[in-house]
Design a protein around this motif. Structure first.
Motif, PDB file in Angstrom:
ATOM      1  N   GLN A  13      12.851   8.404  12.739  1.00  0.00           N
ATOM      2  CA  GLN A  13      13.142   9.902  12.556  1.00  0.00           C
ATOM      3  C   GLN A  13      12.859  10.248  11.202  1.00  0.00           C
ATOM      4  N   THR A  14      12.700  11.692  10.922  1.00  0.00           N
ATOM      5  CA  THR A  14      12.417  12.051   9.775  1.00  0.00           C
ATOM      6  C   THR A  14      13.394  11.630   8.531  1.00  0.00           C
ATOM      7  N   GLY A  15      12.656  11.260   7.552  1.00  0.00           N
ATOM      8  CA  GLY A  15      13.643  10.519   6.668  1.00  0.00           C
ATOM      9  C   GLY A  15      13.610   9.164   6.232  1.00  0.00           C
ATOM     10  N   GLY A  16      13.269   8.653   7.445  1.00  0.00           N
ATOM     11  CA  GLY A  16      13.347   7.236   7.663  1.00  0.00           C
ATOM     12  C   GLY A  16      11.999   6.567   7.035  1.00  0.00           C
ATOM     13  N   SER A  17      12.026   5.012   7.250  1.00  0.00           N
ATOM     14  CA  SER A  17      11.192   4.214   6.561  1.00  0.00           C
ATOM     15  C   SER A  17      10.433   3.230   7.827  1.00  0.00           C
ATOM     16  N   LEU A  18       9.406   2.871   7.491  1.00  0.00           N
ATOM     17  CA  LEU A  18       8.662   1.855   8.378  1.00  0.00           C
ATOM     18  C   LEU A  18       7.895   0.947   7.403  1.00  0.00           C
ATOM     19  N   GLY A  65       3.465   8.082  -4.175  1.00  0.00           N
ATOM     20  CA  GLY A  65       4.829   8.408  -4.249  1.00  0.00           C
ATOM     21  C   GLY A  65       5.714   7.740  -2.719  1.00  0.00           C
ATOM     22  N   ARG A  66       5.252   8.058  -1.639  1.00  0.00           N
ATOM     23  CA  ARG A  66       5.981   7.774  -0.552  1.00  0.00           C
ATOM     24  C   ARG A  66       5.570   6.440   0.367  1.00  0.00           C
ATOM     25  N   PHE A  67       4.320   6.044  -0.051  1.00  0.00           N
ATOM     26  CA  PHE A  67       3.631   4.838   0.566  1.00  0.00           C
ATOM     27  C   PHE A  67       3.296   3.885  -0.459  1.00  0.00           C
ATOM     28  N   LEU A  80       1.930  -1.824   4.535  1.00  0.00           N
ATOM     29  CA  LEU A  80       2.148  -0.389   4.108  1.00  0.00           C
ATOM     30  C   LEU A  80       3.701  -0.069   4.255  1.00  0.00           C
ATOM     31  N   GLN A  81       4.364  -0.001   3.232  1.00  0.00           N
ATOM     32  CA  GLN A  81       5.815   0.323   3.257  1.00  0.00           C
ATOM     33  C   GLN A  81       5.789   1.971   3.172  1.00  0.00           C
ATOM     34  N   MET A  82       6.331   2.456   4.095  1.00  0.00           N
ATOM     35  CA  MET A  82       6.439   4.296   4.190  1.00  0.00           C
ATOM     36  C   MET A  82       7.916   4.505   4.165  1.00  0.00           C
ATOM     37  N   SER A  83       8.200   5.530   3.327  1.00  0.00           N
ATOM     38  CA  SER A  83       9.460   5.995   3.120  1.00  0.00           C
ATOM     39  C   SER A  83       9.372   7.585   3.101  1.00  0.00           C
ATOM     40  N   SER A  84      10.625   8.075   3.301  1.00  0.00           N
ATOM     41  CA  SER A  84      11.053   9.414   3.220  1.00  0.00           C
ATOM     42  C   SER A  84       9.733  10.194   4.523  1.00  0.00           C
ATOM     43  N   LEU A  85       9.773   9.738   5.673  1.00  0.00           N
ATOM     44  CA  LEU A  85       8.693   9.937   6.594  1.00  0.00           C
ATOM     45  C   LEU A  85       9.000  11.440   7.106  1.00  0.00           C
ATOM     46  N   GLU A 110     -16.635   3.799   3.990  1.00  0.00           N
ATOM     47  CA  GLU A 110     -17.006   2.750   3.243  1.00  0.00           C
ATOM     48  C   GLU A 110     -16.521   1.509   3.947  1.00  0.00           C
ATOM     49  N   TYR A 111     -15.728   1.494   4.902  1.00  0.00           N
ATOM     50  CA  TYR A 111     -15.208   0.245   5.496  1.00  0.00           C
ATOM     51  C   TYR A 111     -15.979  -0.043   6.911  1.00  0.00           C
ATOM     52  N   ASN A 112     -15.984  -1.119   7.119  1.00  0.00           N
ATOM     53  CA  ASN A 112     -16.830  -1.490   8.623  1.00  0.00           C
ATOM     54  C   ASN A 112     -16.079  -2.565   9.443  1.00  0.00           C
ATOM     55  N   LEU A 113     -14.797  -3.045   8.928  1.00  0.00           N
ATOM     56  CA  LEU A 113     -14.042  -3.790   9.773  1.00  0.00           C
ATOM     57  C   LEU A 113     -12.765  -3.034  10.070  1.00  0.00           C
ATOM     58  N   TRP A 114     -12.454  -2.910  11.378  1.00  0.00           N
ATOM     59  CA  TRP A 114     -11.143  -2.106  11.492  1.00  0.00           C
ATOM     60  C   TRP A 114     -10.263  -2.886  12.367  1.00  0.00           C
ATOM     61  N   GLY A 115      -8.910  -2.580  12.565  1.00  0.00           N
ATOM     62  CA  GLY A 115      -8.164  -2.952  13.478  1.00  0.00           C
ATOM     63  C   GLY A 115      -7.936  -2.036  14.630  1.00  0.00           C
ATOM     64  N   GLN A 116      -6.970  -2.067  15.240  1.00  0.00           N
ATOM     65  CA  GLN A 116      -7.092  -1.167  16.787  1.00  0.00           C
ATOM     66  C   GLN A 116      -5.951  -0.018  16.507  1.00  0.00           C
ATOM     67  N   GLY A 117      -4.934  -0.162  15.312  1.00  0.00           N
ATOM     68  CA  GLY A 117      -4.541   0.770  15.069  1.00  0.00           C
ATOM     69  C   GLY A 117      -2.993   0.624  15.650  1.00  0.00           C
ATOM     70  N   THR A 118      -1.964   1.097  14.890  1.00  0.00           N
ATOM     71  CA  THR A 118      -0.604   1.182  15.192  1.00  0.00           C
ATOM     72  C   THR A 118      -0.112   2.760  15.348  1.00  0.00           C
ATOM     73  N   GLN A 119       0.656   3.242  16.452  1.00  0.00           N
ATOM     74  CA  GLN A 119       0.944   4.480  16.463  1.00  0.00           C
ATOM     75  C   GLN A 119       2.439   4.534  15.359  1.00  0.00           C
ATOM     76  N   VAL A 120       2.373   5.574  14.834  1.00  0.00           N
ATOM     77  CA  VAL A 120       3.716   6.012  13.982  1.00  0.00           C
ATOM     78  C   VAL A 120       4.098   7.457  14.590  1.00  0.00           C
ATOM     79  N   THR A 121       5.149   7.591  15.026  1.00  0.00           N
ATOM     80  CA  THR A 121       5.651   8.922  15.575  1.00  0.00           C
ATOM     81  C   THR A 121       7.085   9.324  14.839  1.00  0.00           C
ATOM     82  N   VAL A 122       6.896  10.354  14.039  1.00  0.00           N
ATOM     83  CA  VAL A 122       8.128  10.640  13.155  1.00  0.00           C
ATOM     84  C   VAL A 122       8.397  12.315  13.904  1.00  0.00           C
ATOM     85  N   SER A 123       9.797  11.959  14.450  1.00  0.00           N
ATOM     86  CA  SER A 123      10.584  12.976  15.050  1.00  0.00           C
ATOM     87  C   SER A 123      11.579  13.843  14.060  1.00  0.00           C
ATOM     88  N   SER A 124      11.630  15.026  14.200  1.00  0.00           N
ATOM     89  CA  SER A 124      12.551  15.919  13.369  1.00  0.00           C
ATOM     90  C   SER A 124      13.836  16.146  13.879  1.00  0.00           C
TER      91      SER A 124
END
Length: 124
Positions: A13-18, A65-67, A80-85, A110-124
């Protein structure tokens, strides 16, 4: 070849952290740069923050500031600590690395080695 695997994404949720994690399957030989990027559909991939093998961090100006980026070399893991999302933080988050020296910048090209990604969804 080293593989990067992200985890920790999900709904929040908005304002949360991950805290996102990125685990390298092998050893990243020094020097290296590793960091976090994000992308939403139909937009260019965006740099968040990067860190080098000495622990020096560089943040994209808009991300300060938030990351917080950090690494645990003993666990071969990047965080990666994320806050006040906010809803606009909704994106696929990737970690990426390159094995070369020089000052690390959060420029995705500049980056050539990548992960597959992880989805972050922030709801209001």
């Amino acid at each position: 070849e080293v593989q990067l695997v992200e985890s920790g994404g999900g709904p929040v949720q908005t304002g949360g952290s991950l805290r996102l994690s990125c685990t390298a399957s092998g050893y990243l030989s020094s020097p290296y740069c590793i960091g976090w990027f994000r992308q939403v559909p139909d937009k260019e991939r965006e740099g968040i923050a990067v860190i080098d093998d000495d622990g020096t961090t560089t943040y994209a100006e808009s991300m300060k500031g938030r990351f917080t980026i950090s690494q645990d070399n003993g666990k071969n893991t990047l965080y990666l600590q994320m806050s006040s999302l906010k809803p606009e933080d909704t994106a696929m988050y990737f970690c990426a690395a390159h094995l070369s020296g020089g000052y690390c910048l959060p420029k995705y090209s500049e980056y050539n080695l990548w992960g597959q990604g992880t989805q972050v969804t922030v709801s209001s």
